[in-house]
Write a protein that holds these residues in place. Structure first.
Motif, mmCIF file in Angstrom:
data_model
loop_
_atom_site.group_PDB
_atom_site.id
_atom_site.type_symbol
_atom_site.label_atom_id
_atom_site.label_comp_id
_atom_site.label_asym_id
_atom_site.label_seq_id
_atom_site.Cartn_x
_atom_site.Cartn_y
_atom_site.Cartn_z
ATOM 1 N N LEU A 202 6.921 -0.957 9.575
ATOM 2 C CA LEU A 202 7.577 -1.815 10.561
ATOM 3 C C LEU A 202 7.323 -1.321 11.987
ATOM 4 N N CYS A 203 7.037 -0.012 12.125
ATOM 5 C CA CYS A 203 6.759 0.551 13.461
ATOM 6 C C CYS A 203 5.314 0.294 13.901
ATOM 7 N N VAL A 204 4.405 0.114 12.952
ATOM 8 C CA VAL A 204 2.987 0.101 13.363
ATOM 9 C C VAL A 204 2.212 -1.185 13.020
ATOM 10 N N LEU A 205 2.806 -2.086 12.246
ATOM 11 C CA LEU A 205 2.021 -3.255 11.792
ATOM 12 C C LEU A 205 2.062 -4.378 12.840
ATOM 13 N N ARG A 206 0.948 -5.061 12.999
ATOM 14 C CA ARG A 206 0.929 -6.193 13.940
ATOM 15 C C ARG A 206 1.443 -7.441 13.228
ATOM 16 N N PRO A 207 2.012 -8.400 13.976
ATOM 17 C CA PRO A 207 2.396 -9.654 13.329
ATOM 18 C C PRO A 207 1.183 -10.276 12.646
ATOM 19 N N GLY A 208 1.358 -10.749 11.457
ATOM 20 C CA GLY A 208 0.240 -11.317 10.685
ATOM 21 C C GLY A 208 -0.393 -10.265 9.782
ATOM 22 N N GLY A 209 0.006 -8.987 9.946
ATOM 23 C CA GLY A 209 -0.611 -7.900 9.176
ATOM 24 C C GLY A 209 -0.176 -7.867 7.714
ATOM 25 N N LYS A 210 -0.789 -6.923 6.968
ATOM 26 C CA LYS A 210 -0.565 -6.852 5.509
ATOM 27 C C LYS A 210 -0.019 -5.484 5.115
ATOM 28 N N PHE A 211 0.760 -5.482 4.041
ATOM 29 C CA PHE A 211 1.335 -4.229 3.533
ATOM 30 C C PHE A 211 1.184 -4.246 2.013
ATOM 31 N N VAL A 212 0.596 -3.182 1.480
ATOM 32 C CA VAL A 212 0.401 -3.085 0.027
ATOM 33 C C VAL A 212 0.961 -1.746 -0.428
ATOM 34 N N ALA A 213 1.841 -1.761 -1.425
ATOM 35 C CA ALA A 213 2.440 -0.489 -1.848
ATOM 36 C C ALA A 213 2.635 -0.447 -3.352
ATOM 37 N N LYS A 214 2.544 0.780 -3.859
ATOM 38 C CA LYS A 214 2.792 0.977 -5.289
ATOM 39 C C LYS A 214 4.297 0.856 -5.558
ATOM 40 N N ILE A 215 4.646 0.181 -6.641
ATOM 41 C CA ILE A 215 6.055 0.131 -7.050
ATOM 42 C C ILE A 215 6.136 0.477 -8.531
ATOM 43 N N PHE A 216 7.295 0.908 -8.967
ATOM 44 C CA PHE A 216 7.573 1.031 -10.399
ATOM 45 C C PHE A 216 8.524 -0.113 -10.710
ATOM 46 N N ARG A 217 8.151 -0.971 -11.634
ATOM 47 C CA ARG A 217 9.002 -2.150 -11.895
ATOM 48 C C ARG A 217 10.224 -1.753 -12.708
ATOM 49 N N GLY A 218 11.341 -1.595 -12.016
ATOM 50 C CA GLY A 218 12.590 -1.232 -12.698
ATOM 51 C C GLY A 218 13.540 -2.411 -12.717
#
Ligand code: SAM
Length: 396
Positions: A202-218
């Motif tokens: 949230l501090c570094v992404l530009r509007p329109g940008g993308k975020f991909v993260a690993k999750i564990f489906r709990g």
């Protein structure tokens, strides 16, 4: 499990060594990119929890060198590097062959201009050409100024600003804690890493940008999806073919960053702590009331009509009724949301859960980049000093 049996039991493990990747995770990122075109219009990237560095290698090869992989290269008849993803698994490839193939792949490259990639991990990471590496804890507030400085050398930490003056296009996070085997605890720690990654994003992404993260489906993963959908227009869950089906691991793919009006990321009030996020979900639900689930009725004449939700009932008189189960409508009411799930990667590719037969003349390759400071390093040194596993000195 020895290196040799791991070669048989995990095609991607062997393939990674054959193709020069530091870890098999490289295939996960390549398969995610194939599905979601993650690297399109991307020049500035932050790779969180990056060690040993196979995702950073992918970024370097695609963005800095301009290589193409998988379907994208297959479609481009000038590119030879498609074979790097499809692999030559099991043919007894040697380290030298890999370099030859890499050279071949270096034809017709289209590097992007002004690429900036910053990689962060708790563990030290062997350098990679063109990539700034930071050894830092993503859950620690002091990491924000470090990252902002790496993204912009003119950044002044005394300004206390928590925002990038030149924001990035894509943030990746493949973070995973040391798994304890206690399922709920592992999922909890993983979600704390994810919130830390989101706060940095949230501090570094530009509007329109993308975020991909690993999750564990709990159990509560649907809550997470609805929280992420406050910030991103599209939130999806993806399972690359190279991620074992037997694992709870998946990747959350968030596209088109659209922070709510007036929102300012602040590490004094980080997401995931207190109930800032819950309040934002409630506020969003108020602004755009969540539509109650509906029942679709298909009449015998083939037409569909919508009816208010009600518990699942069997159709009669030629009318088929489909409705969301009650728990699902409860989930909607409590601000939860079920994100679309996508399997990605070539279905004819290797199965991460299968064992493969290997030819007799194949050789077991060494890892491309052995860990620089593995947690077991001291134990190995002590064992060696003691004259082997059954030496006189105990490890205590
Ligand atoms: N994407 C990497 C690659 O392709 O080589 C693999 C990442 S590995 C699965 C998970 C990494 O998360 C580990 O290297 C670990 O050190 C890192 N990690 C875990 N907790 C972290 C934290 N609090 N801050 C930074 N890195 C962390």
């Amino acid at each position: 499990m020895g290196k040799s049996s791991k070669d048989k039991r995990d095609a991607y493990y062997r393939l990674a060594k054959e193709q020069g990747w530091r870890a098999r995770s490289a295939f996960k990122l390549l398969q995610l990119d194939e599905e979601f075109d993650l690297f399109k219009d991307v020049t500035r990237v932050v790779d969180l929890c990056a060690a040993p560095g196979s995702w950073s290698q992918v970024l370097s090869r695609v963005l800095i060198k301009g290589e193409k992989f998988g379907r994208r290269a297959w479609e481009d008849e000038n590119a030879k590097s498609w074979q790097l993803l499809r692999g030559v698994f099991g043919t007894g490839v040697k380290q030298g062959d890999i370099q030859e193939r890499e050279l071949e792949a270096e034809q017709k490259l289209e590097p992007r201009k002004d690429v900036k990639i910053v990689a962060i991990d708790l563990q030290p990471m062997s350098p990679l050409a063109g990539i700034i590496t930071l050894k830092a804890d993503i859950t620690h507030p002091a990491t924000v100024p470090l990252l902002l400085r790496a993204l912009d050398p003119t950044y002044d930490p005394s300004s206390k600003s928590q925002h990038a003056s030149h924001p990035v296009d894509l943030v990746l996070s493949d973070g995973a804690p040391d798994v304890t085997g206690l399922h709920d605890l592992d999922i909890y720690v993983q979600s704390q890493l994810l919130f830390a990654a989101l706060n940095l994003t949230l501090c570094v992404l530009r509007p329109g940008g993308k975020f991909v993260a690993k999750i564990f489906r709990g159990r509560n993963v649907d809550l997470l999806y609805s929280q992420l959908s406050i910030f991103f227009e599209q939130v999806m869950v993806a399972k690359p073919r190279s991620s074992r089906a037997s694992s709870v691991e998946a990747f959350i793919v968030c596209l088109n960053f659209q922070p709510p009006e007036g929102f300012k990321a602040s590490l004094e009030e980080p997401m995931g702590i207190g109930n800032r996020l819950e309040k934002m979900v409630a506020a969003k639900a108020e602004r755009h009331p969540i539509v109650a689930p509906i029942t679709l009725q298909a009449a015998a004449n083939g037409t569909w009509s919508a009816a208010p939700a009600k518990p699942l009932v069997k159709g009669n008189d030629g009318v088929v009724e489909l409705s969301l189960p009650e728990e699902e409508s409860d989930a909607w009411k409590s601000g939860r949301w079920i994100a679309p799930f996508m399997a990605c990667g070539d279905l004819s590719g290797f199965d991460a859960d299968a064992s493969y037969h290997l030819p007799k003349d194949r050789i077991t390759l060494d890892p491309v980049q052995p860990p620089t400071a593995p947690p077991y390093k001291r134990a190995l040194e002590m064992r060696k000093a003691a004259g082997g596993a059954y030496g006189k000195t105990s490890l205590a």
